[in-house]
Enzyme design. Structure first.
Site, PDB file in Angstrom:
ATOM      1  N   SER A 172       0.849  -1.188   0.000  1.00  8.53           N
ATOM      2  CA  SER A 172       0.000   0.000   0.000  1.00  8.53           C
ATOM      3  C   SER A 172       0.890   1.246   0.000  1.00  8.53           C
ATOM      4  O   SER A 172       1.728   1.395  -0.882  1.00  8.53           O
ATOM      5  CB  SER A 172      -0.939  -0.028   1.210  1.00  8.53           C
ATOM      6  OG  SER A 172      -2.006   0.865   1.046  1.00  8.53           O
ATOM      7  N   HIS A 228      -8.100  -5.286  -0.722  1.00 10.47           N
ATOM      8  CA  HIS A 228      -6.780  -4.676  -0.541  1.00 10.47           C
ATOM      9  C   HIS A 228      -6.037  -5.216   0.680  1.00 10.47           C
ATOM     10  O   HIS A 228      -4.827  -5.452   0.636  1.00 10.47           O
ATOM     11  CB  HIS A 228      -6.948  -3.160  -0.435  1.00 10.47           C
ATOM     12  CG  HIS A 228      -5.670  -2.412  -0.261  1.00 10.47           C
ATOM     13  ND1 HIS A 228      -4.652  -2.434  -1.191  1.00 10.47           N
ATOM     14  CD2 HIS A 228      -5.226  -1.614   0.755  1.00 10.47           C
ATOM     15  CE1 HIS A 228      -3.648  -1.681  -0.776  1.00 10.47           C
ATOM     16  NE2 HIS A 228      -3.965  -1.188   0.406  1.00 10.47           N
ATOM     17  N   ASP A 256      -8.746  -6.572  -5.118  1.00  9.69           N
ATOM     18  CA  ASP A 256      -8.414  -5.245  -4.597  1.00  9.69           C
ATOM     19  C   ASP A 256      -9.102  -4.171  -5.430  1.00  9.69           C
ATOM     20  O   ASP A 256      -8.802  -3.994  -6.608  1.00  9.69           O
ATOM     21  CB  ASP A 256      -6.890  -5.052  -4.629  1.00  9.69           C
ATOM     22  CG  ASP A 256      -6.413  -3.826  -3.867  1.00  9.69           C
ATOM     23  OD1 ASP A 256      -7.238  -2.937  -3.593  1.00  9.69           O
ATOM     24  OD2 ASP A 256      -5.213  -3.767  -3.545  1.00  9.69           O
TER      25      ASP A 256
END
Length: 489
Positions: A162, A430, A401
């Site tokens: 991320s 995610h 995601d």
């Protein structure tokens, strides 16, 4: 275990008394950088940077493994990626690597942010909303100063998911002689319009809280309602529709785990029952000027109990008149999915700061690897910038995601010349990179054995072991893994 190196020259401090959040991280060090100029041109002085280390740095200083945290993460890798951290058979093997994790600027967990003193001077007070904009590039530049001070001459690999994946990509531009390999996970080469929009919506949730006070609020009166709402919104982007449906469906929560947001609840008795249903979950003051006056029902009971999720939080069961024969015919108005979101929001506001949340989301908005790296007339500036990355790269993506899509991972992998793309199989969205430990561990191990044979072929100090992750023994504070059954909400 935090290990100080004999080469360290910069000043360290053991605590940050002005910042209540930094104490949440155990065994971290805070180094003070005398002066640092941000990408914006603003110069900061006496800049704290929090970090943790595990393992032993090799005599040649070339076995560092840098782990980069996500938006709400900290330098405590053991908390959010603990099952990957340990000995042989685990990707973050401290018998082979010197594992370092550094806290990003703007985060409340020890590095310079809204909750630290301006230029380290107590007389100037906290930065608050005046903390300047920082970028991902600022993070990697100031982190390198700390790594240099630790005696690290070469980084074996950088791993991050991320926001941490953004830092991972930026680390690559230091060159292959300094960074040997990278593992960006569930990230992007530049922050998308979709992600920018979600960040804006979350900031607006904070701004709309009357307690926000333009960012000049106290720790005792934070904009908890706004920050909690921002966290709920973010959590929905971290998971997938199918994940929530399979976990919660239309289940009604166990009454003993009902989230009591306001301390006590007005009992849904006539005539205020409809008002109570309409405002259920509202974090404001229940005693508004237009709220209906309570009326005693024909018969009711009130049961007080302790919510098991929040020690010391008193909640009350809802009661209705025993003469109301239609009670059992009414549709459900409160579901497990709502209960879980409220729980997550309440948990988050106890460990994060609203100004820091705003600062970090704005940092994400600036992310673009092609900035100042591609020709002005380039038809594909991101591809051009990615082509400059010389290190071998393992790109991990998640098909489900919806925030950092699998297509974005393909874009990264296709742009980096020496890359390989792997898929994390999960319906969780995610957050799968913080939940699917076995898959992430195996992919990284295989990659390290391919591109770091000199380190991985060494006999580990703890002896041989079968590949596998450690056991999750407690729910993560800064990550997403939970040991309790969240479907019980």
């Amino acid at each position: 275990m935090t290990t100080e190196q004999p080469t360290a020259r910069l000043q360290r401090v053991d605590s940050q008394p002005e910042n209540p959040f930094s104490a949440l991280i155990e065994d971290q060090s805070i180094v003070i950088i005398p002066t640092f100029t941000l990408e914006s041109g603003v110069t900061l002085y006496n800049v704290p940077v929090a970090y943790t280390t595990r393992g032993t740095l090799s005599p040649s200083g070339d076995n560092a493994l840098v782990i980069c945290h996500a938006l709400s993460g900290s330098a405590d890798v053991a908390d959010w990626w603990g099952p990957l951290l340990g000995g042989p058979g685990q990707a973050f093997d401290i018998s082979r690597f010197f594992v370092v994790c550094l806290n990003s600027l703007g985060s409340p967990y020890g590095s310079a942010s809204a909750v630290t003193y301006k230029d380290g001077n107590p007389e100037k007070g906290l930065y608050g909303p005046e903390f300047p904009l920082t970028t991902v590039r600022d993070d990697v530049r100031i982190h390198k100063m700390v790594l240099d001070d630790l005696g690290i001459k070469q980084i074996a690999a950088v791993v991050g998911g991320s926001m941490g994946g953004m830092l991972t990509l930026e680390y690559a531009y230091f060159g292959k002689d300094y960074v040997r390999a990278i593992v960006p996970i569930a990230t992007s080469a530049r922050h998308s319009a979709w992600c920018i929009s979600w960040g804006e919506a979350q900031r607006q949730s904070i701004y709309s809280d009357p307690k926000y006070e333009n960012g000049y609020y106290s720790f005792d009166e934070p904009p908890a309602a706004g920050l909690g709402a921002a966290r709920m919104s973010a959590l929905l982007t971290y998971r997938s529709r199918n994940s929530f449906e399979s976990r919660f469906g239309r289940n009604v929560p166990d009454p003993s785990k009902r989230q009591n947001i306001n301390g006590t609840e007005r009992l849904p008795t006539p005539p205020n029952e409809h008002w109570a249903i309409h405002n259920d979950g509202h974090k404001g003051n229940w005693s508004g000027r237009n709220s209906p006056a309570p009326e005693k029902p024909a018969e009711k009971t009130e049961v007080q109990y302790m919510d098991p999720q929040f020690s010391g939080t008193k909640t009350f069961s809802k009661s209705v008149s025993t003469t109301d024969g239609n009670a059992q015919k009414r549709p459900a108005t409160y579901f497990s999915a709502q209960s879980y979101l409220r729980y997550q929001g309440d948990k988050f506001v106890k460990r994060f700061d609203a100004n820091c949340y705003i600062a970090i989301t704005r940092k994400l908005d600036t992310h673009d690897v092609s900035r100042h790296r591609a020709r002005p007339d380039s038809e594909n500036p991101v591809r051009e910038a990615l082509s400059q990355i010389q290190q071998p790269a393992l790109v991990l993506g998640i098909e489900s995601d919806g925030l950092f899509t699998f297509e974005e991972q393909k874009e990264i992998a296709e742009g980096i010349p020496d890359s390989r793309l792997k898929r994390i199989d999960s319906p969780e969205g995610h957050d799968a990179f913080l939940l699917q430990f076995e898959q992430v561990n195996q992919y990284i191990l295989e990659f390290f054995r391919e591109v770091l044979p000199d380190i991985m072929s060494k006999t580990p100090t703890d002896g041989a072991a079968i590949d596998g992750v450690g056991k999750l023994t407690k729910s993560s504070t800064f990550g997403e893994a939970e040991v309790e059954d969240i479907t019980a909400w």
